[in-house]
Motif scaffolding. Structure first.
Motif, mmCIF file in Angstrom:
data_model
loop_
_atom_site.group_PDB
_atom_site.id
_atom_site.type_symbol
_atom_site.label_atom_id
_atom_site.label_comp_id
_atom_site.label_asym_id
_atom_site.label_seq_id
_atom_site.Cartn_x
_atom_site.Cartn_y
_atom_site.Cartn_z
ATOM 1 N N ASN A 125 6.879 2.440 2.342
ATOM 2 C CA ASN A 125 6.374 3.807 2.242
ATOM 3 C C ASN A 125 6.313 4.475 3.609
ATOM 4 O OD1 ASN A 125 5.830 4.396 -0.555
ATOM 5 N ND2 ASN A 125 4.221 2.847 -0.489
ATOM 6 N N PRO A 162 8.466 -1.376 -6.369
ATOM 7 C CA PRO A 162 8.348 -0.873 -7.738
ATOM 8 C C PRO A 162 7.943 0.602 -7.696
ATOM 9 C CG PRO A 162 7.100 -2.907 -7.446
ATOM 10 C CD PRO A 162 7.516 -2.479 -6.090
ATOM 11 N N GLU A 163 8.440 1.406 -8.606
ATOM 12 C CA GLU A 163 8.153 2.837 -8.573
ATOM 13 C C GLU A 163 6.653 3.123 -8.603
ATOM 14 O OE1 GLU A 163 9.453 6.943 -10.914
ATOM 15 O OE2 GLU A 163 10.519 5.049 -11.261
ATOM 16 N N SER A 164 5.899 2.261 -9.247
ATOM 17 C CA SER A 164 4.448 2.449 -9.320
ATOM 18 C C SER A 164 3.777 2.324 -7.953
ATOM 19 C CB SER A 164 3.831 1.439 -10.287
ATOM 20 O OG SER A 164 4.106 0.107 -9.859
ATOM 21 N N SER A 165 4.487 1.722 -6.993
ATOM 22 C CA SER A 165 3.928 1.535 -5.658
ATOM 23 C C SER A 165 4.395 2.593 -4.666
ATOM 24 C CB SER A 165 4.307 0.142 -5.122
ATOM 25 O OG SER A 165 3.753 -0.874 -5.927
ATOM 26 N N TRP A 166 5.234 3.511 -5.110
ATOM 27 C CA TRP A 166 5.702 4.557 -4.206
ATOM 28 C C TRP A 166 4.544 5.462 -3.795
ATOM 29 C CZ3 TRP A 166 10.762 6.815 -6.816
ATOM 30 C CH2 TRP A 166 11.728 5.806 -6.886
ATOM 31 N N ASP A 167 4.553 5.870 -2.531
ATOM 32 C CA ASP A 167 3.621 6.887 -2.056
ATOM 33 C C ASP A 167 4.080 8.222 -2.647
ATOM 34 O OD1 ASP A 167 2.484 9.016 -0.515
ATOM 35 O OD2 ASP A 167 2.007 7.578 1.076
ATOM 36 N N LYS A 168 3.282 8.783 -3.548
ATOM 37 C CA LYS A 168 3.700 9.981 -4.265
ATOM 38 C C LYS A 168 3.891 11.178 -3.352
ATOM 39 C CE LYS A 168 3.964 7.917 -8.146
ATOM 40 N NZ LYS A 168 5.329 7.599 -8.660
ATOM 41 N N GLU A 171 7.324 10.691 -1.891
ATOM 42 C CA GLU A 171 8.329 10.960 -2.917
ATOM 43 C C GLU A 171 8.488 12.467 -3.128
ATOM 44 O OE1 GLU A 171 9.270 10.088 -7.643
ATOM 45 O OE2 GLU A 171 7.338 9.504 -6.780
#
Length: 202
Positions: A125, A162-168, A171
């Motif tokens: 991230n 994993p997409e759930s761990s992306w810093d929104k 993103e």
């Protein structure tokens, strides 16, 4: 955070660093919420030359559109920290300021320093965050191809998680900047898709 500060001040024998840590958090929140007067009041209670206090003062000056003061304060903060991971938030603010001041090459150099500290095996991230900023600097500096390459690197860093761990927030910045690049290249469909994707993140 305000309630926490009040509580901490009422507890006897609590270490001063704990009170200061809560004050830092509260001041940062007030800047984000737009209450600049309260943020200033909190910052005035902190050690004047502490690196993080200088960084928050730079952030406050930036929020007030006082870019000259923000740059001076961020430089003072940078000079007060070591060349390790603790330096990253100071470098990032300095690079962002170069973007708004139109000094894109200087900003890119600061990003390269930040990426050097993060390293190839650093947090995904964090790496993506720096590449996304470098993309913005490249784009507004007139190098669209470099901006596109940095956005690919930013997304590639996120894709290692994993997409759930992306810093929104990172993103969203990537999607917005993909839209900006697409618009500059007269690709309206891709531009709208990027804008929609950014909106859907939040």
């Amino acid at each position: 955070c305000r309630s926490l500060i009040t509580l901490l001040r009422d507890i006897e024998a609590l270490p001063q660093p704990d009170v200061e840590a809560a004050t830092y958090l509260a001041a940062d929140a007030e800047i984000a919420l737009g209450d600049h007067a309260e943020a200033q009041r909190l910052l005035d209670s902190l050690p004047a030359q502490a690196p993080y206090a200088l960084l928050l003062r730079a952030n406050l000056a930036f929020a007030r559109s006082d870019y000259a003061a923000a740059e001076t304060l961020s430089e003072q903060a940078l000079a007060a920290v070591d060349a390790d991971a603790s330096r990253l938030p100071f470098l990032f603010r300095a690079a962002e300021l170069r973007l708004f001041l139109g000094r894109f090459e200087e900003g890119a150099q600061l990003c390269e320093e930040g990426l050097g500290i993060v390293g190839d095996d650093g947090a995904a991230n964090e790496s993506a965050r720096w590449h996304a900023l470098l993309a913005r600097l490249s784009f507004f500096g007139g190098d669209i191809e470099a901006a596109k390459a940095e956005l690919v690197r930013a997304q590639s860093a996120l894709d290692t998680l994993p997409e759930s761990s992306w810093d929104k927030s990172v993103e969203a910045v990537i999607r917005v900047n993909e839209a900006v690049v697409a618009e500059a290249e007269d690709r309206p469909h891709d531009a709208h898709r990027g804008q929609d994707a950014a909106l859907q993140i939040y």
